[in-house]
Scaffold this active site. Sequence first.
Site, PDB file in Angstrom:
ATOM      1  N   ASP A  34       0.815  -1.224   0.000  1.00 19.91           N
ATOM      2  CA  ASP A  34       0.000   0.000   0.000  1.00 19.91           C
ATOM      3  C   ASP A  34       0.846   1.271   0.000  1.00 19.91           C
ATOM      4  O   ASP A  34       0.320   2.380   0.088  1.00 19.91           O
ATOM      5  CB  ASP A  34      -0.947   0.007   1.211  1.00 19.91           C
ATOM      6  CG  ASP A  34      -0.196  -0.058   2.534  1.00 19.91           C
ATOM      7  OD1 ASP A  34       1.061  -0.090   2.516  1.00 19.91           O
ATOM      8  OD2 ASP A  34      -0.867  -0.069   3.583  1.00 19.91           O
ATOM      9  N   GLU A  36       3.277   2.071   2.288  1.00 18.67           N
ATOM     10  CA  GLU A  36       3.850   2.457   3.577  1.00 18.67           C
ATOM     11  C   GLU A  36       5.300   1.980   3.690  1.00 18.67           C
ATOM     12  O   GLU A  36       5.679   0.948   3.128  1.00 18.67           O
ATOM     13  CB  GLU A  36       3.012   1.875   4.724  1.00 18.67           C
ATOM     14  CG  GLU A  36       1.652   2.538   4.831  1.00 18.67           C
ATOM     15  CD  GLU A  36       0.823   2.026   6.004  1.00 18.67           C
ATOM     16  OE1 GLU A  36       1.278   1.101   6.707  1.00 18.67           O
ATOM     17  OE2 GLU A  36      -0.281   2.555   6.187  1.00 18.67           O
ATOM     18  N   HIS A 127      17.757  26.331   0.756  1.00 18.65           N
ATOM     19  CA  HIS A 127      17.330  27.416  -0.132  1.00 18.65           C
ATOM     20  C   HIS A 127      17.543  28.788   0.505  1.00 18.65           C
ATOM     21  O   HIS A 127      18.032  29.716  -0.151  1.00 18.65           O
ATOM     22  CB  HIS A 127      15.879  27.201  -0.535  1.00 18.65           C
ATOM     23  CG  HIS A 127      15.432  28.163  -1.581  1.00 18.65           C
ATOM     24  ND1 HIS A 127      16.038  28.250  -2.805  1.00 18.65           N
ATOM     25  CD2 HIS A 127      14.466  29.114  -1.566  1.00 18.65           C
ATOM     26  CE1 HIS A 127      15.470  29.191  -3.517  1.00 18.65           C
ATOM     27  NE2 HIS A 127      14.516  29.740  -2.780  1.00 18.65           N
ATOM     28  N   LYS A 189      14.838  37.506 -11.974  1.00 18.34           N
ATOM     29  CA  LYS A 189      13.805  36.479 -12.223  1.00 18.34           C
ATOM     30  C   LYS A 189      12.540  36.885 -11.478  1.00 18.34           C
ATOM     31  O   LYS A 189      12.606  37.280 -10.310  1.00 18.34           O
ATOM     32  CB  LYS A 189      14.304  35.116 -11.728  1.00 18.34           C
ATOM     33  CG  LYS A 189      13.345  33.966 -11.991  1.00 18.34           C
ATOM     34  CD  LYS A 189      14.018  32.608 -11.831  1.00 18.34           C
ATOM     35  CE  LYS A 189      13.703  31.956 -10.526  1.00 18.34           C
ATOM     36  NZ  LYS A 189      14.238  30.596 -10.389  1.00 18.34           N
ATOM     37  N   ARG A 191       8.645  35.452 -10.454  1.00 15.47           N
ATOM     38  CA  ARG A 191       7.759  34.284 -10.436  1.00 15.47           C
ATOM     39  C   ARG A 191       6.332  34.721 -10.129  1.00 15.47           C
ATOM     40  O   ARG A 191       6.088  35.448  -9.168  1.00 15.47           O
ATOM     41  CB  ARG A 191       8.227  33.286  -9.366  1.00 15.47           C
ATOM     42  CG  ARG A 191       7.415  31.984  -9.334  1.00 15.47           C
ATOM     43  CD  ARG A 191       7.886  31.054  -8.226  1.00 15.47           C
ATOM     44  NE  ARG A 191       9.273  30.650  -8.375  1.00 15.47           N
ATOM     45  CZ  ARG A 191       9.682  29.625  -9.134  1.00 15.47           C
ATOM     46  NH1 ARG A 191       8.794  28.902  -9.791  1.00 15.47           N
ATOM     47  NH2 ARG A 191      10.949  29.325  -9.214  1.00 15.47           N
ATOM     48  N   ASP A 216      23.418  27.450  -9.267  1.00 11.34           N
ATOM     49  CA  ASP A 216      22.142  27.533  -8.550  1.00 11.34           C
ATOM     50  C   ASP A 216      22.132  26.501  -7.434  1.00 11.34           C
ATOM     51  O   ASP A 216      22.926  25.560  -7.446  1.00 11.34           O
ATOM     52  CB  ASP A 216      20.968  27.311  -9.515  1.00 11.34           C
ATOM     53  CG  ASP A 216      19.704  28.045  -9.065  1.00 11.34           C
ATOM     54  OD1 ASP A 216      19.683  28.582  -7.939  1.00 11.34           O
ATOM     55  OD2 ASP A 216      18.726  28.075  -9.841  1.00 11.34           O
ATOM     56  N   GLY A 222      14.383  22.459 -14.713  1.00  8.48           N
ATOM     57  CA  GLY A 222      15.385  22.964 -15.657  1.00  8.48           C
ATOM     58  C   GLY A 222      14.988  24.278 -16.293  1.00  8.48           C
ATOM     59  O   GLY A 222      15.799  24.909 -16.989  1.00  8.48           O
ATOM     60  N   GLY A 223      13.751  24.731 -16.030  1.00  9.39           N
ATOM     61  CA  GLY A 223      13.253  25.954 -16.672  1.00  9.39           C
ATOM     62  C   GLY A 223      14.127  27.178 -16.405  1.00  9.39           C
ATOM     63  O   GLY A 223      14.364  27.988 -17.308  1.00  9.39           O
ATOM     64  N   THR A 224      14.608  27.311 -15.173  1.00 11.98           N
ATOM     65  CA  THR A 224      15.429  28.474 -14.820  1.00 11.98           C
ATOM     66  C   THR A 224      16.718  28.490 -15.646  1.00 11.98           C
ATOM     67  O   THR A 224      17.118  29.532 -16.179  1.00 11.98           O
ATOM     68  CB  THR A 224      15.769  28.432 -13.310  1.00 11.98           C
ATOM     69  OG1 THR A 224      14.534  28.458 -12.585  1.00 11.98           O
ATOM     70  CG2 THR A 224      16.636  29.597 -12.891  1.00 11.98           C
TER      71      THR A 224
END
Length: 294
Positions: A34, A36, A127, A189, A191, A216, A222-224
Amino acid sequence: MKIILGPASTALAEKIAQLTNQEKVPVAHKTFPDGESYIRLEGNVQNEHAVIVQTTSAAQDTQLMQLSFLADAAKRNGAHKVTAVVPYLAYARQDKIFLQGENISIETIARMLQAAGVDALLTVNIHSENTLKKFPFPAKTLSAIPLLAEYFVQKGFKKAFALAPDKGAMYIAEQAQKILGGEAGHLEKHRDRYTGQTSQTGKNLNVKGQTVVIFDDIISSGGTIVGAAKILRELGAAKIFTACVHPLLIGNAEKRILDAGVEEIVGTDGVASRVSKVSLAPLIAEALKAQEIG
Ligand code: R5P
């Protein structure tokens, strides 16, 4: 100190145990039909400082449960202290309320880990470092950027331009610049908090004819990096590389980045991937040896 080999980071944990010259504790684990998770420590941690090495990347919810279960198991089996070494700490990007009605995910995770038995935490390039101030136990972040920059020095790209994809990552570019010895700068940038769409611009950036490395903390979709590479090509950069600490590389991110004209993607083994060419083991081992946390 004993090093518990978390299922998400077994190879890295083995290297850390070797470099710190500490005993390893293997972990038996399985996933029930399931979904777990089950874990069992296959070693003695009685009266020990148990160090669990477990990243929390693409299967983050499962890996966070495994980490919590390991902390609980360590305490139940007599460890006097549990340190979680979490190279990539998931949910750290939701570190404040951006829109009304949200939670602060990373604070929920921190409290969850404390309840499970974690007494201290060591991570890499979280971050935002400020996040750790709200943790209910001592928590520290290391930086792998100098190691990544050194990789490019070894490749013969000393003096390469260190580029941050946004202003918030400029401290990363500056750390890389100290090793590379060239220039540093950042893109702008923006957002959209509702759609998640980002847009980038490269005002006042002079990279014409230069070798540029985009640094980074995370590469996810990968967009950035694709967006940054497009701007760098328009600005006449001669060669483009990218380096990140946490190569999540979701879906076809690697292909998208290479197709955008980036010659090489370099990441660390904090998240095991095809681009994990730089090991975090020496950095983490030194921090553990110096007892820098707790
Ligand atoms: C965001 O602020 C982070 O530092 C990264 O730039 C971001 O997470 C990368 O995500 P993606 O690869 O999806 O653009």
